[in-house]
Design a protein around this motif. Structure first.
Motif, PDB file in Angstrom:
ATOM      1  N   ARG A   2       0.833  -1.186   0.000  1.00 39.48           N
ATOM      2  CA  ARG A   2       0.000   0.000   0.000  1.00 39.48           C
ATOM      3  C   ARG A   2       0.878   1.250   0.000  1.00 39.48           C
ATOM      4  NH1 ARG A   2      -3.413   0.236   4.901  1.00 39.48           N
ATOM      5  NH2 ARG A   2      -1.554  -0.593   5.921  1.00 39.48           N
ATOM      6  N   SER A   3       0.296   2.372  -0.383  1.00 40.38           N
ATOM      7  CA  SER A   3       1.064   3.607  -0.509  1.00 40.38           C
ATOM      8  C   SER A   3       0.381   4.734   0.261  1.00 40.38           C
ATOM      9  CB  SER A   3       1.214   4.004  -1.980  1.00 40.38           C
ATOM     10  OG  SER A   3       1.863   2.975  -2.705  1.00 40.38           O
ATOM     11  N   LEU A   4       1.205   5.516   0.949  1.00 40.49           N
ATOM     12  CA  LEU A   4       0.739   6.603   1.794  1.00 40.49           C
ATOM     13  C   LEU A   4       1.483   7.873   1.414  1.00 40.49           C
ATOM     14  CD1 LEU A   4      -0.593   7.772   4.462  1.00 40.49           C
ATOM     15  CD2 LEU A   4       1.446   6.911   5.647  1.00 40.49           C
ATOM     16  N   VAL A   6       2.374  11.503   2.899  1.00 41.59           N
ATOM     17  CA  VAL A   6       2.377  12.332   4.106  1.00 41.59           C
ATOM     18  C   VAL A   6       2.883  13.719   3.728  1.00 41.59           C
ATOM     19  CG1 VAL A   6       3.349  12.674   6.391  1.00 41.59           C
ATOM     20  CG2 VAL A   6       2.736  10.375   5.653  1.00 41.59           C
ATOM     21  N   PHE A  33      -3.551   6.489  -3.753  1.00 38.17           N
ATOM     22  CA  PHE A  33      -2.746   6.736  -2.563  1.00 38.17           C
ATOM     23  C   PHE A  33      -3.617   7.321  -1.449  1.00 38.17           C
ATOM     24  CE2 PHE A  33       0.337   6.163  -5.714  1.00 38.17           C
ATOM     25  CZ  PHE A  33       1.626   6.170  -5.203  1.00 38.17           C
ATOM     26  N   ARG A  34      -3.342   6.923  -0.230  1.00 40.31           N
ATOM     27  CA  ARG A  34      -3.936   7.545   0.949  1.00 40.31           C
ATOM     28  C   ARG A  34      -3.134   8.804   1.274  1.00 40.31           C
ATOM     29  NH1 ARG A  34      -3.549   6.580   6.791  1.00 40.31           N
ATOM     30  NH2 ARG A  34      -1.900   5.043   6.430  1.00 40.31           N
ATOM     31  N   VAL A  36      -2.404  12.045   3.971  1.00 36.36           N
ATOM     32  CA  VAL A  36      -2.589  12.616   5.305  1.00 36.36           C
ATOM     33  C   VAL A  36      -1.623  13.788   5.467  1.00 36.36           C
ATOM     34  CG1 VAL A  36      -3.294  10.416   6.314  1.00 36.36           C
ATOM     35  CG2 VAL A  36      -0.888  11.098   6.411  1.00 36.36           C
ATOM     36  N   ALA A  58       3.604   5.201   9.339  1.00 35.24           N
ATOM     37  CA  ALA A  58       3.222   4.231   8.298  1.00 35.24           C
ATOM     38  C   ALA A  58       3.189   2.815   8.858  1.00 35.24           C
ATOM     39  CB  ALA A  58       4.208   4.294   7.140  1.00 35.24           C
ATOM     40  N   GLU A  62       3.407  -0.463   4.120  1.00 42.01           N
ATOM     41  CA  GLU A  62       3.178   0.737   3.327  1.00 42.01           C
ATOM     42  C   GLU A  62       4.485   1.348   2.850  1.00 42.01           C
ATOM     43  OE1 GLU A  62      -0.820   3.079   4.519  1.00 42.01           O
ATOM     44  OE2 GLU A  62       0.714   3.090   6.083  1.00 42.01           O
ATOM     45  N   VAL A  64       5.925   5.017   1.851  1.00 44.74           N
ATOM     46  CA  VAL A  64       5.550   6.373   2.228  1.00 44.74           C
ATOM     47  C   VAL A  64       6.138   7.379   1.240  1.00 44.74           C
ATOM     48  CG1 VAL A  64       5.479   8.060   4.086  1.00 44.74           C
ATOM     49  CG2 VAL A  64       5.686   5.625   4.624  1.00 44.74           C
TER      50      VAL A  64
END
Length: 235
Positions: A2-4, A6, A33-34, A36, A58, A62, A64
């Motif tokens: 998964r990818s985040l 920030v 992508f999530r 935040v 993370a 994930e 980041v």
């Protein structure tokens, strides 16, 4: 994996427009992508610490993307960097060219011009703006030194530590990042001078693994001491 994404962010009047355009770019161009934002409780915005906390937040599975609130990349290089970060053990930089759009280019972008066609100034040797990493790779070379306070030098010190401790510089991917215009922070004063002196210590340790390890551990000890000192349960 998964990818985040920030985005270190603390609202400031001159930066809100750039942040909103960057956030919208990610939402539209990288919808999988999530996203935040991240900040700390420091009185003065602490970019190195915020980046470290963003990576630490993370999950193990994930990748980041740490993105400055005024800077955005091209989608293809980011996706390539995410794939590489998951297996390489190195931090990835999803660009080979850093374009500062300045007032004119930023205005053109706001009017709907493709960022690739906006006026810009090329920033040689840039190594910040957008990083792609796993938590393990970031921690393997100490992340960014939180003794850098205010603005300046934390990214270049990080680059030198990465190259020395991991045996190679961050891996780049052919592409461009675009930095939007806003009021700049002062590059003067006691914090800036302390940052410059600490940066010189990183340059002195470049290529010397033992010296760099000592410098990174010194920063981690200072980080831990500061965390304990600021804990209301540990006055």
């Amino acid at each position: 994996m998964r990818s985040l994404i920030v985005i270190p962010w603390r609202p400031a009047p001159s930066r809100v427009e750039a942040f909103e355009r960057v956030f919208e770019w990610y939402r539209r161009m990288l919808p999988e992508f999530r996203i935040v934002t991240c900040d700390t409780d420091d009185e003065v915005f602490a970019l190195a610490r915020t980046r470290n906390l963003g990576v630490a937040s993370a999950d193990d599975d994930e990748v980041v993307v740490i993105s400055d609130a005024d800077t955005f990349p091209e989608p293809g290089p980011v996706r390539a960097a995410v794939a590489a970060a998951a297996r390489s053990g190195r931090v990835q930089l999803p660009y080979t060219a850093y374009r500062w759009l300045g007032p004119d280019g930023s205005a053109q972008f706001a009017e709907g011009v493709s960022p690739a066609d906006c006026d810009y100034e090329l920033v040689p040797g840039a190594c910040s703006g957008v990083y792609v990493t796993t938590r393990r790779s970031w921690q393997a070379h100490g992340g960014q030194d939180e003794r850098f306070r205010g603005w300046g030098f934390e990214d270049k010190a990080w680059y030198v530590a990465h190259e020395t401790l991991l045996g190679a510089p961050p891996q780049r991917h052919d592409g461009r990042v675009y930095a939007l215009h806003h009021a700049v922070e002062a590059r003067t004063g006691p914090d800036y001078d302390r940052n410059a002196k600490l940066m010189q210590r990183y340059l002195n340790a470049a290529g010397d693994r033992e010296a760099m390890e000592r410098l990174v551990v010194e920063g981690q000890v200072a980080r831990a001491h500061r965390s304990i000192s600021s804990d209301p349960l540990n006055p």
